[in-house]
Each structure stands twice: as structure tokens, then as C-alpha cells.
Write an enzyme that holds these catalytic residues in place. Sequence first.
Site, PDB file in Angstrom:
ATOM      1  N   ASP A   1      -6.973  -1.164  -4.535  1.00 16.07           N
ATOM      2  CA  ASP A   1      -8.013  -0.691  -3.616  1.00 16.07           C
ATOM      3  C   ASP A   1      -8.840   0.411  -4.268  1.00 16.07           C
ATOM      4  OD1 ASP A   1      -6.885  -2.390  -1.695  1.00 16.07           O
ATOM      5  OD2 ASP A   1      -5.647  -0.796  -0.856  1.00 16.07           O
TER       6      ASP A   1
ATOM      7  N   ASP B   1       0.866  -1.180   0.000  1.00 19.00           N
ATOM      8  CA  ASP B   1       0.000   0.000   0.000  1.00 19.00           C
ATOM      9  C   ASP B   1       0.900   1.226   0.000  1.00 19.00           C
ATOM     10  OD1 ASP B   1      -2.369  -1.475   0.107  1.00 19.00           O
ATOM     11  OD2 ASP B   1      -2.367  -1.530   2.288  1.00 19.00           O
TER      12      ASP B   1
END
Length: 173
Positions: free
Chosen positions: A148, A129
Site C-alpha cells: 500500500d 496489513d
Amino acid sequence: MKISKRNRFIFFIITLTIAVDQLSKVLVRHYVGARTETRLGEQIPLLGDYFTLMNVENKGAFLGMGSDLSEPMRIALLLILPILVLGFVLRYILKDKKLNYWSLFAFASIIGGGIANVFDRFVYGSVTDFFYIKITDTLRTGIFNMADLSVTTGMIILLIMSFKKDQKTSEEA
């Protein structure tokens, strides 16, 4: 066997989503806080303190949920279950010929994002991330990635499409 234009569109969006996500993660792993201790925790402001780039390895799911599960539970809940769900969603959109292109785009984005994150969990044991948005101390996001973003965009499009569908139904009645 000839593949329909509709199915080519579905597989193009899935493939594009996976490719963009994986390329962005390769770049982040290489240039931003690579897995070396000297650069770990590095943050690169993209838009002041409001939009930051960093490298965080997430062993869990959304916002790290599930990272403290036992290994068999993590495999079941973060690898096997998502693969099954993504397979069912793909089967659904391939079979349901009544879905419009916005819905197909939304579902394909969700599938592509899901596959990209499952791939990371399988290959690296965690998901990379790197985006962080902080408008105020209370108005901020968790750290997220392109997969995401694709999943979230797909969900928002499906939500909008469901409202439009409900609106049409009430107008017809």
C-alpha cells in the site's frame, strides 16, 4: 534477446517492491499476532501510540472495502480486475519510451505493490496489513502494508510529476 537498461530498471523496482512487501508480511505473520488466537489483536508500539505494528487480515481492498461482497464478486473485483489493470499499466510503461525515470519508478512501484497484494489475496484469501499511524483521534490512517505504501508513493510521485509537467507547459506558452 537483450533487455534494455530502462526495462531492467522497471523490472528491478517491481521485483524489489514485491520482495520487500512479502518479506515484511512473512515477518509480521510470524512475529506479530500470528494466525493463532493467543496473539490475535496484538499491537506493538513502534513510536509511542503514534506508530503501531499489528497484524490484520483484510479480505477486502482499501480499508476493508469489498470484504462483504459475494465470493464471485470479490474474485472479479479484487483479483481479475487488478490483474488486468496492472497488465495494461505494465504494457504502457514498457511501450512509452518518453517516460522519465521518476515516472517509471512511480508506475513500477504501483505495479509491484498491486502484484504483491493480489498475490496475498490469491494465496491466503486476504491481505496482511500491519502499519497504523494515529496522530490524534481524528488524524489517523487505516491499517496498511508495504505494498500500500508503494502504491501511495507511486501515486504521489505521479501527481507531483503532473504538476511539474503542467508548470513547464504554462511557462513555455
